[in-house]
Design an enzyme around this catalytic site. Structure first.
Site, PDB file in Angstrom:
ATOM      1  N   LYS A   1       1.106  -1.327  -0.069  1.00  0.00           N
ATOM      2  CA  LYS A   1       0.068   0.219   0.484  1.00  0.00           C
ATOM      3  C   LYS A   1       0.217   1.069   0.242  1.00  0.00           C
ATOM      4  O   LYS A   1       2.346   1.378   0.286  1.00  0.00           O
ATOM      5  CB  LYS A   1      -1.544   0.060   1.530  1.00  0.00           C
ATOM      6  CG  LYS A   1      -1.804  -1.044   1.010  1.00  0.00           C
ATOM      7  CD  LYS A   1      -2.729  -1.291  -0.168  1.00  0.00           C
ATOM      8  CE  LYS A   1      -4.092  -2.477   0.451  1.00  0.00           C
ATOM      9  NZ  LYS A   1      -3.510  -3.358   0.094  1.00  0.00           N
TER      10      LYS A   1
HETATM   11  C1  PLP Z   1      -9.617  -4.398  -1.137  1.00  0.00           C
HETATM   12  C2  PLP Z   1      -8.543  -4.601   0.070  1.00  0.00           C
HETATM   13  N1  PLP Z   1      -9.338  -5.426   1.591  1.00  0.00           N
HETATM   14  C3  PLP Z   1      -8.734  -5.711   2.213  1.00  0.00           C
HETATM   15  C4  PLP Z   1      -7.841  -6.240   1.962  1.00  0.00           C
HETATM   16  C5  PLP Z   1      -6.567  -6.746   3.564  1.00  0.00           C
HETATM   17  O1  PLP Z   1      -5.266  -6.036   3.409  1.00  0.00           O
HETATM   18  P1  PLP Z   1      -4.390  -7.093   3.999  1.00  0.00           P
HETATM   19  O2  PLP Z   1      -3.250  -6.992   3.541  1.00  0.00           O
HETATM   20  O3  PLP Z   1      -4.033  -6.351   5.078  1.00  0.00           O
HETATM   21  O4  PLP Z   1      -5.077  -8.451   5.739  1.00  0.00           O
HETATM   22  C6  PLP Z   1      -6.891  -5.934   0.928  1.00  0.00           C
HETATM   23  C7  PLP Z   1      -5.382  -6.212   0.842  1.00  0.00           C
HETATM   24  O5  PLP Z   1      -4.734  -6.201  -0.497  1.00  0.00           O
HETATM   25  C8  PLP Z   1      -6.945  -5.008   0.091  1.00  0.00           C
HETATM   26  O6  PLP Z   1      -6.834  -4.303  -1.142  1.00  0.00           O
END
Ligand code: PLP
Length: 384
Positions: A181
């Site tokens: 991110k």
């Molecule tokens: C739209 C969306 N929701 C949730 C997540 C989940 O985040 P994390 O990878 O920090 O668990 C991501 C991660 O890429 C995402 O792009």
């Protein structure tokens, strides 16, 4: 090689300073001083009332669903990352998919009402690529049917809607600070709410359900994050304005260089300030997109079909065909975008894509000097 993304990294000395302080305190996790400091700095930077720093963006979604005590059906988008859907299923609820808007690629509010049943408890929508949903329309429907709203704002660091952080909308917003991110703490995430009671409940859920040293009032999990992750977040937050500025410049350069490409781009919400978190292009045809992927890969450039396939085809949900989402996920490609990507890299990528469109050939084009050196080094290492 040009990957689709590279994490931003501060100078190692900046991180070292925090490490030295962690060693001195010997406090590694469990709501330590750096976690507290990161929460404070994030609140200041984002101008939000309440937030909790958590282990990742997936756990953030689970905490949000648990805190709102959702059950039954949750209306959601088929065009998102898998965690949006899996967290609904993980919490024992049923995802009901509603098709997306062909221009914004966010859930289409006009199609939400017809999916509501007596079992519906909430709407969980993603602000896809950091582009805010039609927040007012979604809230109007939620108010009419007394539904809760969760926004998966994993892509939204720095995005504003009507001059406020987009994290301030919905009953709860969640985000991810994963290394991919634009703002990251290696792994990490956050939950946001305007409601102090919900904040308290989420804080208890984050910490196993503890309410004081010997009392458990709610069902909890381990959603905490460590001092080491918070330290990376604190380092990166100091560079956030330069990160956001660079992504904007790179995205504008892409648009300029790809002017002659028969492609479209998601329509950005006019009430928003966008954060340029991805560079998605919607090709005229799947065939052209696949040819471009192949040609780019021949030239060691790696893109991502993000999001593909539609989440409504996951093996653990009731299969649904949503025509707009099917069409979009077939033709969309995210091009490389990261802080150290150069304008020369973009020129190179654009030349390959345009050549495929114009001549349908797979070219190995003269590489920019930096890439040639990189390739030579790789080849030499292999020879030795
Ligand atoms: C739209 C969306 N929701 C949730 C997540 C989940 O985040 P994390 O990878 O920090 O668990 C991501 C991660 O890429 C995402 O792009």
């Amino acid at each position: 090689m040009i990957p689709v993304t590279k994490p931003f990294l501060p100078k190692v000395e900046e991180y070292d300073d925090y490490l030295a302080s962690i060693w001195e305190r010997q406090w590694l996790t469990n709501n330590g001083p750096l976690v507290n400091e990161l929460e404070l700095r994030l609140k200041e930077y984002l101008q939000v009332n309440h937030l909790l720093y958590v282990a990742n963006g997936t756990v953030a979604l689970q905490i949000a669903i648990e805190a709102l005590a959702l059950s039954g059906e949750i209306i959601t988008t088929p065009f998102s990352f898998v965690a949006t859907t899996s967290s609904i299923v993980w919490q024992g609820c049923k995802p009901v998919f509603v098709d997306i808007d062909a221009k914004t690629l966010n859930i289409d509010p006009q199609k939400i009402e017809e999916a509501i049943t007596p079992q519906t408890s909430a709407i969980l929508a993603t602000h896809v690529y950091g582009n805010p949903c039609d927040i007012d329309a979604i809230q109007e429907i939620a108010d009419k049917y007394k539904l809760k709203v969760i926004y998966d704002a994993a892509h939204c660091f720095g995005t504003k809607y009507k001059n406020r952080s987009v994290f301030e909308y919905g009953d709860i917003s969640t985000t991810s600070f994963h290394a991919t991110k634009l703002f990251h703490s290696i792994e990490g995430g956050a939950v946001f709410t305007q409601c102090p009671e919900l904040l308290k409940k989420m804080s208890q859920i984050r910490n196993f359900g503890y309410n004081g040293p010997n009392e458990f009032t709610v069902l909890g999990l381990n959603g905490k994050n460590s001092e080491f992750h918070a330290a990376m977040g604190l380092c990166n937050l100091k560079h956030i304005n330069e990160i956001l500025k660079k992504r904007k410049q790179l995205s504008h350069h892409y648009w300029k260089k790809l002017e002659k490409l028969a492609a479209t781009y998601p329509k950005i919400n006019p009430d928003s300030e966008y954060n340029y978190s991805y560079f998605p292009i919607l090709f005229e045809s799947k065939e052209l997109m696949l040819k471009c992927i192949a040609a780019l890969e021949v030239n060691k450039i790696y893109c991502r079909r993000y999001f593909y396939p539609a989440l409504s085809h996951l093996p653990y949900v009731q299969d649904q065909i949503l025509p707009v989402c099917e069409d979009i996920s077939d033709r969309i490609l995210c091009l490389p975008l990261y802080h150290t990507l150069t304008f020369a890299d973009i020129n190179y990528i654009a030349r390959i894509i345009l050549r495929i469109q114009n001549y349908q050939e797979t070219p190995v084009i003269d590489m920019p000097v930096n890439l040639q050196i990189e390739l030579d080094t790789i080849l030499k290492t292999k020879e030795n």
